[in-house]
Design an enzyme around this catalytic site. Structure first.
Site, PDB file in Angstrom:
ATOM      1  N   HIS A 109       4.222  39.248  24.723  1.00 37.87           N
ATOM      2  CA  HIS A 109       3.858  37.839  24.658  1.00 37.87           C
ATOM      3  C   HIS A 109       4.842  37.039  25.503  1.00 37.87           C
ATOM      4  O   HIS A 109       6.030  37.358  25.550  1.00 37.87           O
ATOM      5  CB  HIS A 109       3.873  37.333  23.215  1.00 37.87           C
ATOM      6  CG  HIS A 109       2.815  37.950  22.362  1.00 37.87           C
ATOM      7  ND1 HIS A 109       1.499  37.553  22.431  1.00 37.87           N
ATOM      8  CD2 HIS A 109       2.868  38.947  21.453  1.00 37.87           C
ATOM      9  CE1 HIS A 109       0.789  38.281  21.580  1.00 37.87           C
ATOM     10  NE2 HIS A 109       1.597  39.124  20.974  1.00 37.87           N
ATOM     11  N   CYS A 147       0.419  33.381  28.613  1.00 37.97           N
ATOM     12  CA  CYS A 147      -0.340  34.430  27.913  1.00 37.97           C
ATOM     13  C   CYS A 147      -1.834  34.284  28.180  1.00 37.97           C
ATOM     14  O   CYS A 147      -2.527  35.265  28.432  1.00 37.97           O
ATOM     15  CB  CYS A 147      -0.076  34.384  26.408  1.00 37.97           C
ATOM     16  SG  CYS A 147       1.334  35.365  25.878  1.00 37.97           S
TER      17      CYS A 147
END
Length: 111
Positions: free
Chosen positions: A23, A35
């Site tokens: 992430h 992301c």
């Protein structure tokens, strides 16, 4: 940080697989444009290969992880079309990396 690994063939330099994991933590969940961008490009590429070329690559997906393997036995013309979509994906990911490099790393390996 999001890590993307592009694996190329030792024989011809063509992309045989790609993996995206992690992430970015650029922003809170639901607002993280890094992301979102990486996911859109990575998932969009596999969706394009399936929708436009009728090839269903082997893939594994779970939270924060995508691994895609390109089938070995594809008609040569179709294989080149798959490669064009994959190389386009690499260009898009590198464009994201240029602006958000501290949140995205791309590694190309030879297999």
């Amino acid at each position: 940080m999001v890590r993307v690994e592009i694996t190329r063939s030792t024989t011809n330099g063509k992309i045989v697989s790609y993996k995206s994991e992690g992430h970015a933590y650029y922003d809170e969940s639901g607002k993280d444009i890094v992301c979102a961008g990486v996911s859109t490009v990575s998932f969009g590429t596999i969706n394009s290969i399936e929708a436009l070329l009728g090839i269903v690559p082997e893939h594994t997906i779970y939270e924060g992880f995508l691994k895609v393997d390109i089938p070995e036995r594809i008609e040569p013309k179709t294989f080149e079309q798959v490669q064009l979509l994959l190389e386009s994906m690499v260009v898009m990911l590198k464009s994201i990396q240029e602006s958000y490099g501290e949140f995205l790393t791309i590694e190309e390996t030879i297999q």
